[in-house]
Design an enzyme around this catalytic site. Structure first.
Site, mmCIF file in Angstrom:
data_model
loop_
_atom_site.group_PDB
_atom_site.id
_atom_site.type_symbol
_atom_site.label_atom_id
_atom_site.label_comp_id
_atom_site.label_asym_id
_atom_site.label_seq_id
_atom_site.Cartn_x
_atom_site.Cartn_y
_atom_site.Cartn_z
ATOM 1 N N ILE A 17 0.846 -1.205 0.000
ATOM 2 C CA ILE A 17 0.000 0.000 0.000
ATOM 3 C C ILE A 17 0.878 1.251 0.000
ATOM 4 O O ILE A 17 0.551 2.258 -0.628
ATOM 5 C CB ILE A 17 -0.999 -0.002 1.184
ATOM 6 N N ASP A 36 12.292 1.829 4.770
ATOM 7 C CA ASP A 36 11.722 0.480 4.961
ATOM 8 C C ASP A 36 12.834 -0.446 5.420
ATOM 9 O O ASP A 36 14.020 -0.166 5.207
ATOM 10 C CB ASP A 36 11.121 -0.022 3.627
ATOM 11 N N CYS A 59 15.768 1.605 6.971
ATOM 12 C CA CYS A 59 15.387 2.162 8.280
ATOM 13 C C CYS A 59 14.510 1.178 9.039
ATOM 14 O O CYS A 59 13.648 0.530 8.458
ATOM 15 C CB CYS A 59 14.626 3.478 8.047
ATOM 16 N N VAL A 61 11.835 1.512 11.831
ATOM 17 C CA VAL A 61 11.090 2.592 12.502
ATOM 18 C C VAL A 61 10.998 2.407 14.016
ATOM 19 O O VAL A 61 10.660 3.351 14.728
ATOM 20 C CB VAL A 61 9.667 2.796 11.916
ATOM 21 N N ASN A 87 3.099 4.592 7.725
ATOM 22 C CA ASN A 87 2.452 3.428 7.101
ATOM 23 C C ASN A 87 3.144 2.105 7.431
ATOM 24 O O ASN A 87 2.523 1.042 7.347
ATOM 25 C CB ASN A 87 2.442 3.677 5.577
ATOM 26 N N SER A 142 -6.107 0.550 11.325
ATOM 27 C CA SER A 142 -6.740 -0.561 10.602
ATOM 28 C C SER A 142 -8.140 -0.771 11.140
ATOM 29 O O SER A 142 -8.403 -0.524 12.335
ATOM 30 C CB SER A 142 -5.931 -1.843 10.804
ATOM 31 N N TYR A 155 -1.472 -7.010 17.252
ATOM 32 C CA TYR A 155 -1.684 -6.144 16.090
ATOM 33 C C TYR A 155 -2.921 -5.262 16.290
ATOM 34 O O TYR A 155 -2.889 -4.046 16.063
ATOM 35 C CB TYR A 155 -1.818 -7.001 14.828
ATOM 36 N N LYS A 159 -2.962 -1.124 16.621
ATOM 37 C CA LYS A 159 -3.677 -0.243 15.684
ATOM 38 C C LYS A 159 -4.708 0.620 16.412
ATOM 39 O O LYS A 159 -5.053 1.713 15.961
ATOM 40 C CB LYS A 159 -4.313 -1.072 14.560
ATOM 41 N N PRO A 185 -7.801 1.662 7.105
ATOM 42 C CA PRO A 185 -8.280 0.900 5.951
ATOM 43 C C PRO A 185 -8.900 -0.430 6.402
ATOM 44 O O PRO A 185 -8.534 -0.983 7.439
ATOM 45 C CB PRO A 185 -6.999 0.609 5.143
HETATM 46 N N1 LIG Z 1 -3.381 -4.820 3.699
HETATM 47 C C1 LIG Z 1 -4.396 -4.698 4.556
HETATM 48 O O1 LIG Z 1 -5.370 -5.469 4.546
HETATM 49 C C2 LIG Z 1 -4.378 -3.593 5.588
HETATM 50 C C3 LIG Z 1 -5.581 -3.279 6.238
HETATM 51 C C4 LIG Z 1 -5.582 -2.267 7.189
HETATM 52 C C5 LIG Z 1 -4.425 -1.583 7.479
HETATM 53 N N2 LIG Z 1 -3.264 -1.933 6.836
HETATM 54 C C6 LIG Z 1 -2.067 -1.190 7.186
HETATM 55 O O2 LIG Z 1 -1.555 -0.574 6.023
HETATM 56 C C7 LIG Z 1 -0.129 -0.467 6.122
HETATM 57 C C8 LIG Z 1 0.542 -1.083 4.908
HETATM 58 O O3 LIG Z 1 0.158 -2.447 4.798
HETATM 59 P P1 LIG Z 1 0.508 -3.348 3.512
HETATM 60 O O4 LIG Z 1 -0.670 -4.203 3.247
HETATM 61 O O5 LIG Z 1 1.071 -2.512 2.418
HETATM 62 O O6 LIG Z 1 1.626 -4.295 4.132
HETATM 63 P P2 LIG Z 1 3.147 -4.527 3.663
HETATM 64 O O7 LIG Z 1 3.669 -5.598 4.556
HETATM 65 O O8 LIG Z 1 3.184 -4.754 2.187
HETATM 66 O O9 LIG Z 1 3.827 -3.130 3.979
HETATM 67 C C9 LIG Z 1 4.350 -2.799 5.240
HETATM 68 C C10 LIG Z 1 5.780 -2.364 5.049
HETATM 69 O O10 LIG Z 1 6.317 -1.985 6.337
HETATM 70 C C11 LIG Z 1 7.660 -2.427 6.384
HETATM 71 N N3 LIG Z 1 8.123 -2.571 7.756
HETATM 72 C C12 LIG Z 1 7.800 -3.545 8.642
HETATM 73 N N4 LIG Z 1 8.480 -3.361 9.786
HETATM 74 C C13 LIG Z 1 9.244 -2.250 9.630
HETATM 75 C C14 LIG Z 1 10.165 -1.562 10.444
HETATM 76 N N5 LIG Z 1 10.448 -1.989 11.689
HETATM 77 N N6 LIG Z 1 10.770 -0.464 9.951
HETATM 78 C C15 LIG Z 1 10.518 -0.027 8.697
HETATM 79 N N7 LIG Z 1 9.648 -0.649 7.864
HETATM 80 C C16 LIG Z 1 9.025 -1.749 8.326
HETATM 81 C C17 LIG Z 1 7.636 -3.765 5.665
HETATM 82 O O11 LIG Z 1 8.927 -4.168 5.238
HETATM 83 C C18 LIG Z 1 6.672 -3.487 4.504
HETATM 84 O O12 LIG Z 1 7.362 -3.061 3.350
HETATM 85 C C19 LIG Z 1 0.238 -1.114 7.455
HETATM 86 O O13 LIG Z 1 0.304 -0.130 8.461
HETATM 87 C C20 LIG Z 1 -0.929 -2.037 7.730
HETATM 88 O O14 LIG Z 1 -1.082 -2.293 9.109
HETATM 89 C C21 LIG Z 1 -3.220 -2.905 5.896
#
Ligand SMILES: NC(=O)c1ccc[n+]([C@@H]2O[C@H](COP(=O)([O-])OP(=O)(O)OC[C@H]3O[C@@H](n4cnc5c(N)ncnc54)[C@H](O)[C@@H]3O)[C@@H](O)[C@H]2O)c1
Length: 247
Positions: A17, A36, A59, A61, A87, A142, A155, A159, A185
């Site tokens: 996302i 990331d 990085c 976070v 994110n 979320s 989790y 959130k 989302p």
């Molecule tokens: N996909 C869904 O269904 C959904 C629904 C609601 C909320 N979200 C939220 O949306 C956001 C993005 O989700 P996504 O589906 O793209 O997931 P994703 O796993 O593809 O993206 C998350 C990214 O965060 C990075 N990350 C994890 N730990 C980290 C750290 N310690 N430091 C830096 N980067 C780190 C990961 O490497 C990854 O690239 C997240 O916050 C997730 O909780 C996702």
């Protein structure tokens, strides 16, 4: 071109996302920093291929020194920071179990990345936004925080904390003309994500819009909250889930 020459940090910008947000910001003229744990180089290349500007930064976070180095490197390269999209999350690889069986280390990892990470990134960009006299922070929560989904208490709780943290930050940052809002989302069928089709059909039935949610469904709301169109909106939660939860 609402973001012409604006400096935008999208944490977790190498993820599914995050990539969609980054491409959309770049299309409207922003300069992107994509921190990331994994390399965001493919996203940087996609942005450059469409004529945009982006950098990837390794990085973690959850680590203060790493976050500070990332924000300083971004400001050094682009001359400041205007917008932060919090994110990144420990999400796709979380270990699910009933809460009474969950390990402390697993619980703490979700808190460290999803709660402390959001705070650390906001903390590190604050001096730069203060310098600018304004700023925008969008924290990604979320729908699970509203629903209380079982078997991943860490989790879900993390959130929920993002929603409260947003409110506290908004109160503290108002005097600095910095808006802080949350986007929650719903379950998003990101590129390549494997799901049980029957389960997805049932999930879609619970929405006002009876279809799967995809990355692009969230982009417009996040960009709105990052833009000057929402300058008098702060501390708010916007749920983007096709009408699963009606607040
Ligand atoms: N996909 C869904 O269904 C959904 C629904 C609601 C909320 N979200 C939220 O949306 C956001 C993005 O989700 P996504 O589906 O793209 O997931 P994703 O796993 O593809 O993206 C998350 C990214 O965060 C990075 N990350 C994890 N730990 C980290 C750290 N310690 N430091 C830096 N980067 C780190 C990961 O490497 C990854 O690239 C997240 O916050 C997730 O909780 C996702």
């Amino acid at each position: 071109m609402r973001f012409k020459d604006k400096v935008v940090i999208v944490t977790g910008g190498g993820g599914k996302i995050g990539k969609a947000y980054a491409l959309a910001f770049a299309k409207e003229g922003a300069k992107l920093s994509l921190p990331d744990l994994v390399s965001a180089d493919p996203v940087v290349k996609a942005i450059q291929d469409q004529g945009g500007t982006a950098m990837s930064v390794e990085c973690d976070v959850s680590n203060e020194a790493s976050v500070k180095a990332m924000v300083d490197a971004t400001a050094k390269r682009y001359g400041g920071v205007d917008i932060l999209i919090n994110n990144a999350a420990y999400f796709m690889t979380v270990k699910k179990s009933p809460f009474w069986e969950m390990d402390v280390a697993e619980f703490d990892k979700a808190m460290a990345v999803n709660v402390r990470g959001v705070w650390l990134c906001a903390k590190a960009v604050f001096p730069y936004m203060k310098q600018r006299g304004k700023g925008k922070i969008v924290n990604i929560s979320s729908g699970v925080a509203l629903n209380g989904n079982p078997n991943y208490i860490h989790y879900v709780t993390s959130k929920g904390a993002v929603i409260s943290m947003t409110r506290a930050m908004a109160r503290e940052l108002g005097d600095f003309n910095i808006c802080v809002n949350t986007v929650a989302p719903g379950f998003t069928l990101t590129e390549g994500r494997q799901v049980d089709p029957e389960y997805e059909r049932k999930r879609n039935e619970q929405r006002c819009f009876k279809r799967s949610q995809v990355e692009q469904d969230i982009v417009g709301t996040v960009l709105f909250l990052a833009s000057s169109d929402s300058d008098f909106t702060t501390g708010q939660l916007l749920v983007v889930d096709g009408g699963t939860h009606l607040l």
